[in-house]
Motif scaffolding. Structure first.
Motif, PDB file in Angstrom:
ATOM      1  N   GLY A 184       0.946  10.780 -10.780  1.00  0.00           N
ATOM      2  CA  GLY A 184       0.072  11.944 -10.856  1.00  0.00           C
ATOM      3  C   GLY A 184       0.852  13.226 -11.062  1.00  0.00           C
ATOM      4  O   GLY A 184       0.455  14.100 -11.832  1.00  0.00           O
ATOM      5  N   GLY A 185       1.995  13.351 -10.380  1.00  0.00           N
ATOM      6  CA  GLY A 185       2.840  14.525 -10.549  1.00  0.00           C
ATOM      7  C   GLY A 185       3.398  14.627 -11.964  1.00  0.00           C
ATOM      8  O   GLY A 185       3.487  15.720 -12.527  1.00  0.00           O
ATOM      9  N   LEU A 186       3.766  13.491 -12.535  1.00  0.00           N
ATOM     10  CA  LEU A 186       4.301  13.489 -13.900  1.00  0.00           C
ATOM     11  C   LEU A 186       3.234  13.833 -14.936  1.00  0.00           C
ATOM     12  O   LEU A 186       3.531  14.406 -15.978  1.00  0.00           O
ATOM     13  CB  LEU A 186       4.921  12.131 -14.232  1.00  0.00           C
ATOM     14  CG  LEU A 186       6.197  11.782 -13.460  1.00  0.00           C
ATOM     15  CD1 LEU A 186       6.591  10.336 -13.741  1.00  0.00           C
ATOM     16  CD2 LEU A 186       7.320  12.727 -13.838  1.00  0.00           C
ATOM     17  N   LEU A 187       2.002  13.466 -14.648  1.00  0.00           N
ATOM     18  CA  LEU A 187       0.921  13.701 -15.604  1.00  0.00           C
ATOM     19  C   LEU A 187       0.304  15.094 -15.507  1.00  0.00           C
ATOM     20  O   LEU A 187      -0.579  15.434 -16.300  1.00  0.00           O
ATOM     21  CB  LEU A 187      -0.170  12.641 -15.421  1.00  0.00           C
ATOM     22  CG  LEU A 187       0.217  11.219 -15.793  1.00  0.00           C
ATOM     23  CD1 LEU A 187      -0.911  10.260 -15.447  1.00  0.00           C
ATOM     24  CD2 LEU A 187       0.559  11.125 -17.262  1.00  0.00           C
ATOM     25  N   VAL A 221      -9.515  15.609 -16.608  1.00  0.00           N
ATOM     26  CA  VAL A 221      -9.277  14.167 -16.643  1.00  0.00           C
ATOM     27  C   VAL A 221      -8.515  13.733 -15.402  1.00  0.00           C
ATOM     28  O   VAL A 221      -8.845  12.731 -14.758  1.00  0.00           O
ATOM     29  CB  VAL A 221      -8.484  13.777 -17.918  1.00  0.00           C
ATOM     30  CG1 VAL A 221      -8.089  12.314 -17.883  1.00  0.00           C
ATOM     31  CG2 VAL A 221      -9.287  14.098 -19.154  1.00  0.00           C
ATOM     32  N   LEU A 222      -7.505  14.502 -15.039  1.00  0.00           N
ATOM     33  CA  LEU A 222      -6.594  14.106 -13.971  1.00  0.00           C
ATOM     34  C   LEU A 222      -7.236  14.152 -12.585  1.00  0.00           C
ATOM     35  O   LEU A 222      -6.970  13.280 -11.755  1.00  0.00           O
ATOM     36  CB  LEU A 222      -5.354  15.002 -14.005  1.00  0.00           C
ATOM     37  CG  LEU A 222      -4.138  14.520 -13.254  1.00  0.00           C
ATOM     38  CD1 LEU A 222      -3.724  13.145 -13.721  1.00  0.00           C
ATOM     39  CD2 LEU A 222      -2.990  15.493 -13.424  1.00  0.00           C
ATOM     40  N   ILE A 223      -8.075  15.124 -12.342  1.00  0.00           N
ATOM     41  CA  ILE A 223      -8.660  15.269 -11.004  1.00  0.00           C
ATOM     42  C   ILE A 223      -9.633  14.124 -10.675  1.00  0.00           C
ATOM     43  O   ILE A 223      -9.534  13.523  -9.611  1.00  0.00           O
ATOM     44  CB  ILE A 223      -9.317  16.652 -10.845  1.00  0.00           C
ATOM     45  CG1 ILE A 223      -8.214  17.714 -10.820  1.00  0.00           C
ATOM     46  CG2 ILE A 223     -10.157  16.720  -9.579  1.00  0.00           C
ATOM     47  CD1 ILE A 223      -8.728  19.137 -10.824  1.00  0.00           C
ATOM     48  N   MET A 236       0.824  -1.207   0.000  1.00  0.00           N
ATOM     49  CA  MET A 236       0.000   0.000   0.000  1.00  0.00           C
ATOM     50  C   MET A 236       0.858   1.257   0.000  1.00  0.00           C
ATOM     51  O   MET A 236       0.544   2.228  -0.703  1.00  0.00           O
ATOM     52  CB  MET A 236      -0.950  -0.010   1.199  1.00  0.00           C
ATOM     53  CG  MET A 236      -2.042  -1.040   1.053  1.00  0.00           C
ATOM     54  SD  MET A 236      -3.365  -1.048   2.280  1.00  0.00           S
ATOM     55  CE  MET A 236      -2.810  -0.137   3.641  1.00  0.00           C
ATOM     56  N   VAL A 237       1.953   1.252   0.750  1.00  0.00           N
ATOM     57  CA  VAL A 237       2.854   2.405   0.767  1.00  0.00           C
ATOM     58  C   VAL A 237       3.476   2.607  -0.612  1.00  0.00           C
ATOM     59  O   VAL A 237       3.528   3.727  -1.134  1.00  0.00           O
ATOM     60  CB  VAL A 237       3.940   2.226   1.848  1.00  0.00           C
ATOM     61  CG1 VAL A 237       5.058   3.234   1.678  1.00  0.00           C
ATOM     62  CG2 VAL A 237       3.332   2.340   3.234  1.00  0.00           C
ATOM     63  N   ALA A 238       3.945   1.517  -1.220  1.00  0.00           N
ATOM     64  CA  ALA A 238       4.555   1.610  -2.549  1.00  0.00           C
ATOM     65  C   ALA A 238       3.537   2.112  -3.580  1.00  0.00           C
ATOM     66  O   ALA A 238       3.867   2.941  -4.435  1.00  0.00           O
ATOM     67  CB  ALA A 238       5.115   0.256  -2.972  1.00  0.00           C
ATOM     68  N   GLY A 239       2.305   1.643  -3.489  1.00  0.00           N
ATOM     69  CA  GLY A 239       1.260   2.097  -4.404  1.00  0.00           C
ATOM     70  C   GLY A 239       0.941   3.569  -4.226  1.00  0.00           C
ATOM     71  O   GLY A 239       0.717   4.296  -5.208  1.00  0.00           O
ATOM     72  N   SER A 240       0.937   4.034  -2.983  1.00  0.00           N
ATOM     73  CA  SER A 240       0.679   5.453  -2.728  1.00  0.00           C
ATOM     74  C   SER A 240       1.788   6.324  -3.302  1.00  0.00           C
ATOM     75  O   SER A 240       1.528   7.363  -3.919  1.00  0.00           O
ATOM     76  CB  SER A 240       0.551   5.707  -1.225  1.00  0.00           C
ATOM     77  OG  SER A 240      -0.575   5.061  -0.708  1.00  0.00           O
TER      78      SER A 240
END
Length: 96
Positions: free
Chosen positions: A46-49, A57-59, A35-39
């Motif tokens: 998300g930051g890259l996108l 789209v992103l929100i 879960m930590v790795a997924g977060s």
């Protein structure tokens, strides 16, 4: 970030630490690490996108992902509930 958020979180973590609520995280270390790795991966992606995809789209994307997972989990729970309420298989009657 609101000024009251950090003290509120610190108090909550202190209370949970005292009553042993975090013990389940230690007992399920592999799940916790996943879960930590997924977060972290989700935050990085998300930051890259941010500049690539429009905000419209992103929100809502994380909300859609969460809703899909909730639906899948509800289906699995319903299936488990139905199976638990079914009578056990009875052996076929044998001719004497």
């Amino acid at each position: 970030m609101d000024k009251a958020t950090l003290p509120t979180m610190l108090v909550a973590f202190a209370r949970c630490g005292r009553d042993g609520s975090f013990a389940v995280l230690g007992a399920n270390r592999r799940c916790t690490l996943v879960m930590v790795a997924g977060s972290i991966a989700g935050a990085a992606l998300g930051g890259l996108l941010l500049g690539v995809l429009p905000d419209m789209v992103l929100i809502p994307a994380p909300a859609v992902i969460l809703l899909c997972n909730v639906g899948r989990d509800m289906d699995q729970q319903a299936l488990l509930l139905m199976r638990s309420q079914m009578p056990p298989d009875e052996p076929e009657a044998r001719d004497g």
